[in-house]
Each structure stands twice: as C-alpha cells, then as structure tokens.
Design a protein around this motif. Structure first.
Motif, PDB file in Angstrom:
ATOM      1  N   ASP A 210       0.860  -1.182   0.000  1.00 32.89           N
ATOM      2  CA  ASP A 210       0.000   0.000   0.000  1.00 32.89           C
ATOM      3  C   ASP A 210       0.893   1.229   0.000  1.00 32.89           C
ATOM      4  O   ASP A 210       1.442   1.620   1.030  1.00 32.89           O
ATOM      5  N   ASN A 224      -2.610   4.382  -3.210  1.00 35.43           N
ATOM      6  CA  ASN A 224      -3.399   3.149  -3.208  1.00 35.43           C
ATOM      7  C   ASN A 224      -3.457   2.551  -1.806  1.00 35.43           C
ATOM      8  O   ASN A 224      -3.453   1.344  -1.619  1.00 35.43           O
ATOM      9  N   THR A 225      -3.473   3.463  -0.802  1.00 36.45           N
ATOM     10  CA  THR A 225      -3.506   3.021   0.599  1.00 36.45           C
ATOM     11  C   THR A 225      -4.910   2.809   1.116  1.00 36.45           C
ATOM     12  O   THR A 225      -5.103   2.168   2.141  1.00 36.45           O
ATOM     13  N   GLY A 226      -5.909   3.367   0.441  1.00 30.18           N
ATOM     14  CA  GLY A 226      -7.266   3.309   0.961  1.00 30.18           C
ATOM     15  C   GLY A 226      -7.611   4.464   1.871  1.00 30.18           C
ATOM     16  O   GLY A 226      -8.758   4.607   2.310  1.00 30.18           O
ATOM     17  N   LYS A 228      -8.398   8.356   2.521  1.00 32.67           N
ATOM     18  CA  LYS A 228      -8.952   9.419   1.700  1.00 32.67           C
ATOM     19  C   LYS A 228      -7.924  10.526   1.498  1.00 32.67           C
ATOM     20  O   LYS A 228      -7.157  10.881   2.395  1.00 32.67           O
TER      21      LYS A 228
END
Length: 738
Positions: A210, A224-226, A228
């Motif tokens: 990530d 692409n870590t999730g 926001k």
C-alpha cells in the motif's frame, strides 16, 4: 494381502516427514511468540524499509529510462534542425514529419508510452501525432505547467486526445535550449498512470504494498492506501518533515505504521502504509497459524498413510501381475522394480520404433508449414496439397480468400484465436489461420460463397471479435479458385492492409475500397503485375514480353506524363523485387536492386527503352527463380539418395521412394535423372551392388544370403545384375579379390 504389515518402511519415512515438518514449525513459532511488540515493530521497520528501498530504486530506474529516451530524442538530427531558422519551410516541415514519425515508432514499440510531445512556445507549435498550434493543442494543461529544473515528473492529470477516451497520464518533462539562438523547447513523454501503478507489481517487484507517493509541493503522485486524499492533504508536510525512517500516525480514526523513504532524483517522498494493529497482532496471528498448521500436517499424514497403504499397494500388485503375464520375455525371477523397469524400457523401444517409422512425415510437416505456403516457397502442386492435407483441412470448395487482421488497440490472445476458429466451424467454412506477430492474424478460407457473401461473412467476424472492445483493421484479398494463387492473394492482402494509412484504422479494406479512395493512385491493372510474377515463376519468357507490351501500352494511353509512366514502371519492378525476396530468392545476387532500377528508369527516354529495361529485368528475375527451383531439385535428389542408402536392403518400389518426398513417381524420376544422369532404379542397383561386393568377400557368405541382404529375393536376378556391373559372377569376383 496385509498392507499395514508390508509397508513398515513406508510408515517410518512418513513419520520422519511429520517430524521434519512439525519440529521446525513448533520451534519457530515458540521463538516468535515470545518476542516483544517492540522487537516485532523493529523487524517490520527493517523489512519494510528494504522493500521500500527496492520500490524506490525500481521507480527511479523506470523514470531514468524515460529521461534517457528523452535525451536520445533530443540528440536526433531532426529535432536540432527545428532550431535552424535559415532552413526553408520544406526542410523544416520534413524535419517535423521525421520527429512525428519517430514519436510514433517509439510509442508503438514501447507499450508503456501513451504519447510524446515536443513543445516550442517560441515557434507557437506542438508536435505530437501531428503538428498543432499552441491554441489548438488538445492537451492545454501541459502548456500551462512550468516545471522546476531541466527534468521533472508532473503529478497525474486527466487528458482527452482528439477522438479518444479520457486517460490519466503521468508526464516526464525535460527542457533544452539552443545555445546560439537561446530558443527553448520541451519534450514530454506521457505514460498511463494505470500502467505505472501496475508496473510496481511486476514479476521483478511481486510483493503488493500500500504505497503513498507525493512530491515536495505536497501533490499526490500515487495513493493506493485506501486513506482518503482529504485526510492526507494536511498531513503530507508533517510526514515528509518527520525524523526517522518510520512513524506512527492516526488517519481517519485509524492508527497506521508508516515507513518512508525519499527519492532525491525525483523530489518524491514514498510511504509504505500498514495498519498498526496488524503489525502488533502478528504474534497472535502467528500462534494460530502454527497451531492449525501442525494440526493439518498430522491429519494429512494420517490420511496419506491410510490411502497409500490400503489403496496404492493393491493396484501396484495387479500391475506387476499383468506385466508378468503379458511380457514373458522379461523373466519370472525378477523383483517388482526390475519388472516395471523392463516394461518401461520395452515401451520406450517400441516408441522409438514407431517414431522411426513415422519420422518421415513429421520433419516434412515442420519444414513445409502454413508460413511456407504464404511465402510462395512451395512450387509443385502435389507438395502444396500434401501440406494442406497434413494440416487437416478439407479444402474441397470452389473459392478461396485470404484475409489479414491487424489488432490496433490490443495484442492478439489465445481466446481471440479460439473465437475465430469457432466462428468458422459454426458456419461450416474450412479455414486455416496463422499468427504473425503479437497483433496480426492471417486467415485462409475455403468456401462456396460468392464475393458478396464472403464480405458479409468477414463483416460478421469483425463484429464478433470487436464485442470485447478490439479495434480490427481487416484486409481481404480478391476471391481466387486455386491454391496456386495463394501467394499472390496473400501479397495483395498485405498491400491492401498497408493502405490503412489513407483509408483509416478499424475498417474492412478490399480492392474496391482502395480504388474508390485513391483515384489519383496507381493507374495500371494489378492483374498485369500478377501475370508478370506468374511468368517469372513459370519461366514463360514470351508471355512475359507480351504482358510488358500490354502494360506499357496501357500506361501510355492513360497518362500524358512520362514521369508518371516511369514511376509506375519503378513501382512494378519494386513490387516484383519484394515478391522474389519473400519467396526466398536473392535478387541482389542477380544485380537487381531498387537504386539501380530507379537510375535505369530515369535514364530511359522512350517507351521502347522502358520496354527493353523491363524485359532485361524479367530475364534476370527468371534467373533468380530458376536458381530457387534448382536448389529445391537438388534437395529432393539428396533426400532420395539418402532414403535409398538407408533402405536399400528392403524390397523398395519407385512409389515407396517417391512417397518420401511427396512427389509422383514419374515426376521424381524425371527430376532425379535430370540432376544425376541416371534413373532411380540404376542408382539403387549401384548402391546394392557396392554393398554386395563387400559382403561377397567373406568366405562363408553364400550368394543367396548376400542377395537377400541387399534387397533381392531372386538369386538369379542378383547374379545377372552383379555380372552386368562387374563383368563377372559373384564367386568369380570373390576368387579374384582373394
């Protein structure tokens, strides 16, 4: 049978495996469980930074390659010619066209590159897939950016090219100047952000991570870590300025363990994000994994022990019994392993025998493939139909057509090939296909349909293959009625495919399309050119001269410009040179090449001079095809001699020998006598007599045995042929030699 009793050794080995698997697993688990949380965090920090360093190096290598590619473009002569203000408009236009072509070639050979720009604000133009002014260029955002330094990588941005879908691009920009004029230009290479992200998970970098990447201006490059983006934006500056290689930070009410590194080359900060709870709870997870792993190992070991001992041993015993019953030559006193080894060895020997018996067909199949059919290297009708039969297609319908499919926006995949085969099978149309590269598919279709029906069939095929989003340019040759014209039809299909530059991609191109779209193009009958090639192949000099006269008469009647006629003659000669090279010939060895033909055409001052030039060109071309045919005949004779030398002990017939080279007996005998001066029968007799002369020298050899050894069942016939060869009987020959 007592499988448990008879397999004690097997149980011992199985228990050793259980111990070898379980003891290290339990030991490692015990040590890991007793480590403290702080130690686990340190270990995670070290491993994460190693992986992060590899990712950083991989990213830098990718962008260094892009920068090197930009420098190669900058070093080209066409680019620097754009700085020369003294050049004429035509010279600058030619330089711009060269730059655009080089951009297209680079983008076509590097699938990660979407597009390339050359921006000259002083000259008010942009070179991409074409020349644009600054006002009309479709990517206005790149014109508004002024990167820091000579080389920079811009954050991802959305760009919509003319007639294309919106794409998210990552742009590498390098600025360079001309010292003398102080003019500045920029070269921009755009890569798809999705391709850039997916490249981080390649076979060289397979570990999923990530990742969070941002530059010194706190602009996000990748997330692409999730987490926001809104939650990250206020934290980027503090994360970049924090000390150490890892920090703990709360984002979106969740604790994260962040490992970081910096790329000084790119001015990027690269973060590897992991939930802190996942890092700390790894000891608990490890405990459960080890417990269940040991339990599974024990259960599987017990199940395997039962299955192996109770079910595997019985079939093995039956197999040994069958071997003893069926293969009596192996002996009865051998143990099971020796019996199985002997049976395998016998099967291997039988397989080798079968391979030697059928070995004649497989090399021929390999040598004369579908590619050789398309290349025009198969001359005789019998060979051509033999190849088709070996390929397993019943070509018994009256019409043939060749189609070349070019996949424009995707590479050709196995499912696409299977879809094409299924399409024709469902419609009961015989078809052969050949994959020519990553994007090209060649189809040979045998059908009873007429021209309109064939066009409708290929239109439906295009729609079927395009359902998955593929853009396909399809060129269809004219309908022909004999496989002898396959090579010419394939050549015309390739030429039609080349016309997509004028007609457009994702279209169906046929001869009528080209004639309608190119009214100012070729003004001679293409069939006359095909007729000339056929005359060259068949060595028909008189017909070739008549075709040349008809062609020049047509050109003279349709054009008042001698320049147009000369260009048409040069075009015809160039096409014929290409066809000769595709057939495997060496036109240059006969003094035939494009530059010399061009010079000779330009020096001709009358139609009669052009006629003599073309006749001389055809005569030299015939020498090329004659050399090709002579080479094929020499290979056929060599194979025939080799076959006779290997099999002269058998009762061979001319049909047996001709089957080896897939020719009729009469035609093979004619070729053999022309090349060697003797018939096949005389050569086989010579080989047999030479072998017999060696065998008869053994004192214990009988004439009848020697005759049978060299392939004669009748001793009288053998004596007659031996006496005719050596002018004495076999016994007289032995006495004289001994």
């Amino acid at each position: 049978m007592k499988p448990f009793k008879t397999q004690k050794g097997f149980y011992k080995i199985l228990l050793m495996f259980i111990a070898a698997i379980s003891i290290p697993a339990v030991t490692i688990g015990y040590v890991a469980i007793h480590n403290s949380t702080a130690h686990i965090v340190r270990q995670v920090d070290m491993s994460s930074n190693i992986l992060l360093g590899e990712k950083k190096l991989f990213i830098e290598q990718q962008l260094v390659e892009i920068d090197n590619l930009i420098k190669q473009i900058m070093a080209s002569d066409e680019v620097w010619k754009l700085f020369e203000s003294n050049d004429s408009y035509a010279a600058r236009s030619e330089a711009m066209a060269g730059v655009i072509r080089s951009f297209g070639k680079i983008a076509g050979t590097n699938k990660s590159i979407v597009s390339i720009y050359l921006i000259n604000k002083d000259g008010n133009y942009v070179l991409a897939d074409s020349k644009y002014s600054l006002d009309t260029f479709f990517d206005q955002t790149i014109l508004q950016v002024e990167p820091k330094g000579l080389f920079a990588v811009l954050p991802p941005r959305k760009v919509t090219a003319l007639g294309a879908t919106e794409r998210n691009l990552l742009s590498a920009v390098r600025t360079f100047k001309d010292v003398s004029s102080n003019d500045a230009m920029k070269i921009v290479i755009n890569i798809d952000t999705r391709d850039f992200v997916s490249s981080l998970q390649t076979s060289d970098n397979p570990i999923p991570m990530d990742l969070l990447i941002f530059n010194d201006s706190d602009q996000l490059i990748l997330n692409n870590t999730g987490i926001k983006a809104e939650s990250l934006q206020n934290q980027l500056s503090s994360i970049r300025g924090s000390e150490g290689s890892s920090i703990r930070r709360t984002l979106d009410k969740t604790d994260y363990f962040l490992s970081k590194t910096r790329s000084n080359f790119l001015g990027w900060t690269i973060i590897y994000e992991q939930p802190f709870k996942q890092v700390v709870d790894s000891a608990k997870l490890l405990r459960h994994v080890i417990f269940y792993s040991v339990l599974i190992v024990l259960l599987l070991s017990l199940a395997m022990a039962y299955l192996f001992s109770f079910y595997l041993y019985r079939p093995l015993a039956r197999l040994v019994a069958d071997i003893r019953q069926r293969m009596t030559t192996l002996g009865k006193g051998k143990d099971e392993y020796s019996l199985i080894g002997g049976a395998v060895n016998d099967l291997f020997q039988e397989n080798r025998t079968l391979q030697s018996q059928f070995g004649l067909a497989f090399p021929y199949m390999k040598q004369h493939s579908l590619f050789k059919l398309l290349s025009g290297k198969v001359w005789e009708d019998e060979k051509l139909w033999a190849i088709v039969q070996l390929l397993g297609k019943p070509f018994d319908k009256p019409h043939f057509v060749v189609s070349v499919l070019e996949f424009e926006n995707t590479v050709l995949t196995d499912p696409m090939v299977d879809e094409a085969e299924l399409f024709f099978d469902q419609r009961l149309q015989a078809m052969l296909l050949s994959v020519m590269g990553e994007r090209r598919l060649v189809l040979i279709v045998n059908t009873e349909l007429e021209k309109d029906g064939i066009y409708a069939l290929f239109t439906e095929l295009k729609e079927t293959l395009s359902d998955a989003g593929a853009e396909i340019t399809m060129a269809i040759s004219p309908v022909f009625d004999s496989l002898n014209k396959l090579f010419l039809a394939y050549q015309e299909a390739l030429q039609l495919l080349g016309r997509k530059f004028f007609i457009g991609k994702n279209e169906i191109i046929v001869r009528e399309t080209v004639q309608a779209a190119d009214s100012n193009g070729r003004f001679y009958d293409k069939q006359l050119e095909e007729g000339l090639l056929d005359c060259i192949r068949t060595q028909n000099s008189e017909k070739a001269k008549m075709t040349v006269r008809d062609l020049l008469r047509m050109l003279a009647g349709q054009s008042s410009s001698i320049g147009s006629i000369k260009y048409a003659v040069f075009q015809i000669c160039s096409n014929l040179i290409g066809a000769l090279a595709d057939m495997g010939g060496r036109p240059e060895a006969a003094g035939i090449d494009g530059p010399s033909i061009w010079d000779s055409v330009q020096q001709a001052d009358t139609i009669a001079a052009l006629e003599q030039l073309m006749i001389s060109f055809i005569d030299r071309s015939m020498s090329v095809t004659e050399e090709l045919k002579q080479k094929q005949h020499t290979e056929i004779v060599g194979k025939t001699m080799e076959f006779i030398q290997r099999h002269y002990r058998q009762n061979l017939s001319l049909k047996d020998i001709s089957t080896n080279v897939y020719l009729s007996p009469g035609y093979l005998n004619t070729i053999f006598k022309t090349e060697t001066g003797v018939t096949i029968y005389d050569y086989m007799t010579q080989v047999r007599m030479e072998a017999a002369a060696k065998l008869i020298l053994h004192p214990e050899s009988k004439v009848q045995d020697v005759a049978q050894e060299v392939g004669y069942n009748n001793a009288q016939s053998f004596n007659r042929l031996f006496k005719r060869t050596y002018r004495m009987t076999p016994l007289e020959y032995r006495r004289k030699q001994l």
